[in-house]
Design a protein around this motif. Structure first.
Motif, short mmCIF file in Angstrom:
data_model
loop_
_atom_site.label_atom_id
_atom_site.label_comp_id
_atom_site.label_asym_id
_atom_site.label_seq_id
_atom_site.Cartn_x
_atom_site.Cartn_y
_atom_site.Cartn_z
N VAL A 1 29.20 37.82 24.07
CA VAL A 1 29.05 36.48 24.62
C VAL A 1 30.34 36.03 25.29
O VAL A 1 30.34 35.48 26.40
CB VAL A 1 28.65 35.47 23.51
N GLY A 2 31.47 36.30 24.62
CA GLY A 2 32.77 35.94 25.20
C GLY A 2 33.02 36.69 26.50
O GLY A 2 33.54 36.12 27.47
N GLY A 3 32.62 37.96 26.54
CA GLY A 3 32.78 38.76 27.75
C GLY A 3 31.95 38.23 28.90
O GLY A 3 32.41 38.17 30.05
N LEU A 4 30.73 37.83 28.61
CA LEU A 4 29.85 37.27 29.66
C LEU A 4 30.38 35.95 30.18
O LEU A 4 30.31 35.68 31.39
CB LEU A 4 28.43 37.10 29.10
N LEU A 5 30.93 35.13 29.27
CA LEU A 5 31.51 33.86 29.70
C LEU A 5 32.71 34.09 30.60
O LEU A 5 32.87 33.43 31.64
CB LEU A 5 31.92 33.04 28.47
N TRP A 6 33.54 35.06 30.21
CA TRP A 6 34.70 35.37 31.06
C TRP A 6 34.26 35.89 32.42
O TRP A 6 34.78 35.46 33.46
CB TRP A 6 35.59 36.41 30.37
N LEU A 7 33.29 36.80 32.44
CA LEU A 7 32.81 37.34 33.71
C LEU A 7 32.24 36.25 34.61
O LEU A 7 32.42 36.25 35.83
CB LEU A 7 31.74 38.41 33.46
#
Length: 276
Positions: free
Chosen positions: A258-264
């Motif tokens: 989830v954190g990775g998707l938010l960053w992307l």
């Protein structure tokens, strides 16, 4: 692992162009074929080791479900396909493919037994994947991209070796893992985390100065928060888990995904929103 190719292309800000998407598709196909051929070569060389491995013993060659001759035939076929495709995409990609192939042949034939050097060879695979993506869309890799790719690669590889070090069954069989100390591997992970954070901070500051557009500068700055979380969370999960393949952490730990998707999302909006 070849998702790194798409990430390299996406980071350039040129992914949306039609011709670039075509080049990227062929680049992914070529690298996938080549890396598959390299993995077959490595499995052929590691056959006896894999048969004693608690997880790798179920692989096609180690389990005997695929014969050596069949594997060799498929390996040659994949190499031919990879380099045939490479002639229809930018020349820089062909250089990356040749570099990846030579490094990994050396790795399979003995380089894997040379401490430190084998870490760099494995890490170079991720860096070269990212470069292929950058070249596929006609961009030039920046210093920031090269540093981020290098530190991310070293973080993943050091995490893999730490997991192997903590697994006695694997440690007995792998020569280099026996020679590494926990302190050395932890220090590589620490340096990699610090490098990832510092390089991204500097890259964000550089891009903010280049664009000069306030709204996108704010979004780029906001991307720091999920980025820091992802890097630290990845390091944390590596330190406490016994995963032999650190890249599978993304699947097993949903908050990190989830954190990775938010960053992307934030980074992508900052990069591509300027073009709209």
């Amino acid at each position: 692992k070849n998702v790194a190719i798409v990430m390299g292309a996406g980071a350039s800000g040129l992914l949306a162009q039609t011709n670039n998407l075509v080049n990227l598709f062929f680049a992914v196909c070529a690298f996938s074929a080549l890396s598959s051929a390299v993995y077959i070569l490595n499995d052929l060389q590691d056959l006896e080791f894999d048969r004693q491995h608690p997880r790798k013993k179920s692989r096609a060659l180690a389990s005997g479900s695929v014969s050596r001759n069949s594997a060799r035939f498929l390996m040659v076929l994949l190499l031919i396909v990879a380099f045939l495709i490479a002639f229809f995409i930018p020349l820089e990609i062909l250089y990356c493919l040749l570099t990846y192939f030579c490094l990994n042949v050396f790795y399979s034939l003995g380089g894997k037994n040379v401490v430190v050097l084998e870490l760099l060879i494995v890490a170079s695979g991720f860096v070269l994947r990212g470069l292929v993506g950058v070249y596929a869309v006609g961009a030039d890799p920046s210093m920031w991209f090269n540093l981020l790719a290098m530190f991310a690669s070293l973080l993943l590889v050091s995490g893999k070796r730490l997991a192997e070090k903590n697994n006695e069954k694997i440690e007995i069989n792998r020569v280099t893992v026996q020679q590494y100390t926990l302190e050395f591997l932890v220090s590589i992970r620490t340096v990699s985390v610090a490098g990832l954070l510092m390089t991204y901070f500097l890259m964000v500051e550089n891009k903010i100065q280049d664009t000069g557009i306030p709204q996108y500068s704010v979004v780029m700055q906001l991307s720091l928060l999920p980025y820091i979380y992802c890097v630290l969370a990845l390091s944390y999960f590596m330190s406490r888990s016994d995963l032999e393949e650190p890249d599978t952490i993304l699947v097993k730990f949903k908050p990190l995904m989830v954190g990775g998707l938010l960053w992307l999302t934030l980074y992508g909006f900052a990069i591509y929103g300027i073009q709209i």
